[in-house]
Design a protein around this motif. Structure first.
Motif, PDB file in Angstrom:
ATOM      1  N   ARG A 145     -46.289  28.966  65.242  1.00 18.91           N
ATOM      2  CA  ARG A 145     -47.404  29.541  66.005  1.00 18.91           C
ATOM      3  C   ARG A 145     -48.662  28.781  65.650  1.00 18.91           C
ATOM      4  NH1 ARG A 145     -48.010  35.340  63.949  1.00 18.91           N
ATOM      5  NH2 ARG A 145     -47.186  34.358  62.076  1.00 18.91           N
ATOM      6  N   LEU A 146     -49.695  28.934  66.457  1.00 19.40           N
ATOM      7  CA  LEU A 146     -50.991  28.333  66.133  1.00 19.40           C
ATOM      8  C   LEU A 146     -51.964  29.455  65.791  1.00 19.40           C
ATOM      9  CD1 LEU A 146     -51.200  25.700  69.017  1.00 19.40           C
ATOM     10  CD2 LEU A 146     -51.019  25.193  66.569  1.00 19.40           C
ATOM     11  N   PRO A 147     -52.846  29.243  64.809  1.00 18.19           N
ATOM     12  CA  PRO A 147     -53.809  30.290  64.472  1.00 18.19           C
ATOM     13  C   PRO A 147     -54.854  30.434  65.576  1.00 18.19           C
ATOM     14  CG  PRO A 147     -54.264  28.295  63.221  1.00 18.19           C
ATOM     15  CD  PRO A 147     -53.029  28.024  64.012  1.00 18.19           C
TER      16      PRO A 147
ATOM     17  N   ILE B 142     -58.123  22.789  56.454  1.00 21.52           N
ATOM     18  CA  ILE B 142     -56.904  22.889  55.641  1.00 21.52           C
ATOM     19  C   ILE B 142     -56.288  21.498  55.478  1.00 21.52           C
ATOM     20  CG2 ILE B 142     -54.579  23.858  55.515  1.00 21.52           C
ATOM     21  CD1 ILE B 142     -55.627  26.294  57.075  1.00 21.52           C
ATOM     22  N   ALA B 143     -56.198  20.763  56.596  1.00 21.10           N
ATOM     23  CA  ALA B 143     -55.567  19.433  56.538  1.00 21.10           C
ATOM     24  C   ALA B 143     -56.341  18.482  55.638  1.00 21.10           C
ATOM     25  CB  ALA B 143     -55.459  18.855  57.946  1.00 21.10           C
ATOM     26  N   GLU B 144     -57.661  18.646  55.610  1.00 21.27           N
ATOM     27  CA  GLU B 144     -58.483  17.732  54.803  1.00 21.27           C
ATOM     28  C   GLU B 144     -58.650  18.222  53.370  1.00 21.27           C
ATOM     29  OE1 GLU B 144     -62.062  17.332  57.129  1.00 21.27           O
ATOM     30  OE2 GLU B 144     -61.112  15.931  58.529  1.00 21.27           O
TER      31      GLU B 144
ATOM     32  N   LEU C 211     -48.586  21.682  56.482  1.00 21.85           N
ATOM     33  CA  LEU C 211     -49.462  20.529  56.249  1.00 21.85           C
ATOM     34  C   LEU C 211     -49.235  19.961  54.843  1.00 21.85           C
ATOM     35  CD1 LEU C 211     -52.732  21.810  57.954  1.00 21.85           C
ATOM     36  CD2 LEU C 211     -51.377  19.831  58.650  1.00 21.85           C
ATOM     37  N   ALA C 212     -49.060  20.866  53.860  1.00 21.87           N
ATOM     38  CA  ALA C 212     -48.849  20.395  52.487  1.00 21.87           C
ATOM     39  C   ALA C 212     -47.544  19.612  52.410  1.00 21.87           C
ATOM     40  CB  ALA C 212     -48.828  21.581  51.529  1.00 21.87           C
TER      41      ALA C 212
ATOM     42  N   GLU D  68     -51.108  30.714  56.410  1.00 16.31           N
ATOM     43  CA  GLU D  68     -50.256  30.358  55.264  1.00 16.31           C
ATOM     44  C   GLU D  68     -49.159  29.397  55.699  1.00 16.31           C
ATOM     45  OE1 GLU D  68     -50.991  30.916  52.164  1.00 16.31           O
ATOM     46  OE2 GLU D  68     -52.789  31.890  52.960  1.00 16.31           O
ATOM     47  N   GLU D  69     -48.582  29.675  56.862  1.00 18.52           N
ATOM     48  CA  GLU D  69     -47.520  28.784  57.349  1.00 18.52           C
ATOM     49  C   GLU D  69     -48.097  27.397  57.655  1.00 18.52           C
ATOM     50  OE1 GLU D  69     -45.374  29.791  61.038  1.00 18.52           O
ATOM     51  OE2 GLU D  69     -44.930  27.648  61.164  1.00 18.52           O
TER      52      GLU D  69
END
Ligand code: COA
Ligand code: AMP
Length: 640
Positions: free
Chosen positions: A589-591, A606-608, A631-632, A625-626
């Motif tokens: 899903r997308l936030p 988050i990505a940066e 991304l992590a 969280e997902e």
């Protein structure tokens, strides 16, 4: 760095205050540097505000001002253009007299193809002198050129063909990238196939690296046509007539056709050379960009030539052609006085040669200043460039719409103290203000929308091609009496401007302006994709790189790597290699906010790996969280 208290009453302040208090006096004086066929009725025509026109009633010819008058004034034997092409191993010098002959002949070719004043001509060319010749030839006969960058796809070219409706397309048979030949002609044929509008003719410059097949009746060979043509004279046009259209990314997939006029443009370009760049006629000015971008229009072609300088058309890269000493070689060989490029070029040089060892092999003593623009300049790059070159490094801020700098350290007026991270102060003519959401100016140091109080100075866009309404909606509707730059930032106590980020979905990849909305439209067109978001993630070389996050349609079950490959290929095919779109992640899903808006900004943080606040309006915080975990796992979130 100290403030500017020592500069109070200095030349910048005097010029700046006068330009705002008496714009007509200021710009009519600047206009004396241009040859006019007829003088203006009004310097600033506000009869149709908020659409303003500069020098209404006047007539001139931009090509005459950029070429012919220099020949008439004794610069015939001076180099006008140096084509320096490490990818072909050639260097060619074209004098002003030779340029006049080539341009007049090519204008004759266009005239013989029935191209008349006001007709459009698309130019799809690599970095060869003929690109400038084609642009100037259009200007000579009052035709309107629209240059399309070679790194765009056939589909992007088709979109521009349909919007500009050119009578003729001028193209090269191929471009040359360090790792490959890019055949332009098949892309052009494909674009014409896709477009609803069909140009009557194409003039093709055959390059020996890869010649193209010509379509009999439609296509002409440049060399043959130019040899057969009679030279055409300069035709005076209205100062307010369009000189060119340059398409740039908007927030949708449909690019905006930025219009540039003839008169205001000639005045602003000429004024900027001495007052911003501190360059005199006869000197060598090098803008290491591409004619397909606004920097190339303004500072490879028009401004240096209008000012009687020598300009360099460089067909190469900062690194790899052959090495990270390429820029220093060009500076030494052609005695470059001022270099202009994007910060990404210096990041590339620094990456390959962190101690600038190549620099020791060259004599770069001709260089007086380096100007950087096209993206936010990180302080590290600015400081590194200054340390190795030992000349002032000027970050200046502008955009396709303005055509020249909105904020800069105007070296020709006075050298203001440099503050890293700031393009210094507003340039004369631009009443820059930072407004908050309440439409009031924010206090110094506070971030807001950077706006320019109308009227914009000469040279800025009067409208969008065929679309006054989109111009109004995109730039003028946000605040009455102001132009919305699309950038957010602040001004400090000394009046220095700090440009921090875009307020829309535009990202900047290696100094190239791209629309994430356009990339999302391509991803959404894939049969397996239910919804998607594209965000720009900080990158050490290119400033930002796009990252796609996609949600698959229910029931789609296939290896993620295969799908990612298809999506990457689709963006390359439909937008072009310049998008540098290479990363896609699948998420469930997308936030979103409760009203359904995708939280792209939060995902970017988050990505940066930068701090963010949980948006109060988020629909379901668990989804973040997902996203974080995905991304992590893909190597993001640690900062770059
Ligand atoms: N025609 C066809 N393809 C082109 C192209 C052109 N004119 N220009 C670039 N491309 C392609 C590149 O070959 C590359 O393709 P790839 O994915 O197969 O490698 C892709 O588009 C991305 O190009 P770019 O982002 O420029 O990356 P790069 O790795 O080739 O070079 C830099 C990186 C930093 C060296 C380069 O961006 C550069 O020189 N920038 C200088 C600044 C500049 O010109 N800014 C413009 C505005 S001032
Ligand atoms: P373009 O129209 O391609 O020239 O891109 C213009 C956009 O690039 C601006 O609106 C800014 O977002 C960004 N930009 C250009 N120059 C600078 C700069 N010196 N500092 C910060 N951002 C810049």
């Amino acid at each position: 760095m100290s403030g500017d208290s020592t500069n109070k009453g200095g030349a910048w302040r005097t010029a700046y205050e006068r330009s705002l208090a008496d714009p007509e006096g200021f710009w009519s004086e600047a206009a004396a540097a241009v040859d006019w066929d007829r003088t203006w009725d009004r310097v600033l025509d506000d009869s149709n505000a908020p659409f303003y026109r500069w020098f209404s009633g006047a007539e001139l010819n931009t090509c005459h001002n950029a070429v012919d008058r220099h020949v008439a004034n004794g610069r015939g034997e001076q180099a006008a253009i140096i084509h320096d092409s490490p990818v072909t191993g050639r260097v060619e010098t074209i004098t002003y007299a030779e340029l006049q002959d080539r341009v007049a002949r090519f204008a004759g070719v266009l005239r013989d193809l029935d191209v008349a004043k006001g007709d459009r001509v698309i130019v799809y060319m690599p970095m060869v002198p003929e690109a400038a010749v084609a642009m100037l030839a259009c200007a000579r006969i009052g035709a309107i050129h629209s240059v399309v960058f070679g790194g765009f796809s056939a589909r992007e070219l088709a979109t521009r063909i349909d919007d500009a409706k050119p009578k003729v397309v001028v193209a090269g048979s191929c471009g040359i990238e360090p790792n490959r030949i890019v055949p332009y002609k098949p892309l052009l044929d494909d674009a014409i196939e896709q477009a609803s509008h069909k140009p009557e003719h194409c003039v093709i410059l055959q390059r020996e690296q890869q010649t193209a097949e010509l379509i009999p009746g439609r296509d002409l060979d440049w060399a043959q046509a130019a040899a057969a043509a009679e030279p055409a004279d300069c035709l005076p046009v209205a100062a307010t007539d369009p000189l060119y259209i340059l398409y740039t990314s908007g927030t949708t997939g449909q690019p905006k056709g930025v219009v540039r006029d003839n008169g205001g443009h000639a005045v602003a370009m000429t004024w900027s050379m001495r007052n911003i760049y501190g360059v005199e006629p006869g000197e060598v000015f090098w803008s290491a960009s591409d004619v397909g971008w606004v920097v190339g229009h303004s500072y490879i072609v028009y401004a240096p030539l209008l000012h009687g300088c020598t300009t360099i058309i460089y067909e190469g890269k900062p690194v790899g052609t052959p090495d990270a000493g390429a820029f220093w070689r060009v500076i030494e060989q052609h005695k470059v006085a001022v270099l202009f490029t994007a910060p990404t070029a210096f990041r590339a040089i620094k990456r390959d040669d962190p101690n600038a060892e190549h620099l020791g092999r060259y004599d770069t003593s001709s260089l007086r200043a380096l100007f950087l623009a096209g993206e936010r300049c990180d302080p590290n790059t600015l400081e590194w460039a200054g340390e190795i070159l030992r000349v002032p490094v000027v970050d200046h801020w502008w955009q396709t719409e303005t055509g020249w700098a909105i904020a800069a350290n105007c070296l020709g007026l006075e050298v203001l103290p440099i503050k890293s991270g700031s393009p210094t102060k507003p340039v004369p003519g631009y009443d820059v203000q930072v407004l908050g959401d309440d439409s009031e100016p924010v206090a110094p140091g506070n971030i807001g929308r950077i706006m320019i109080k109308l009227p914009l100075p000469p040279g800025c866009l009067p409208t969008l091609w065929g679309n006054d309404e989109r111009f109004r909606a995109s730039y003028l509707a946000a605040e009455s009496g102001y132009y919305l730059s699309g950038d957010a930032g602040y001004m400090d106590d000394d009046g220095y401007v700090f440009v921090m980020s875009r307020i829309d979905d535009i990202i900047n990849v290696a100094g190239h302006r791209l629309s994430t909305g356009g990339m999302e439209a391509v991803l959404a067109g894939h049969p397996d994709v239910a919804e998607c978001a594209v965000i720009g993630v900080a990158d050490q070389l290119k400033g930002e790189l796009p990252l796609g996050l996609v949600v698959l349609k229910a029931g789609v079950d296939r290896p993620e790597a295969d799908l990612a490959k298809e999506l990457v290929a689709k963006v390359r095919q439909e937008i072009g290699p310049v998008a540098a779109f290479k990363s896609v992640l699948v998420v469930s899903r997308l936030p979103k906010t409760r009203s359904g808006k995708i939280l792209r900004g939060t995902m970017k943080h988050i990505a940066e790996g930068t701090e963010y606040r949980m948006p109060a309006t988020i629909d379901d915080p668990a989804i973040l969280e997902e996203i974080k975990a995905t991304l992590a796992a893909a190597g993001y979130t640690h900062g770059s």
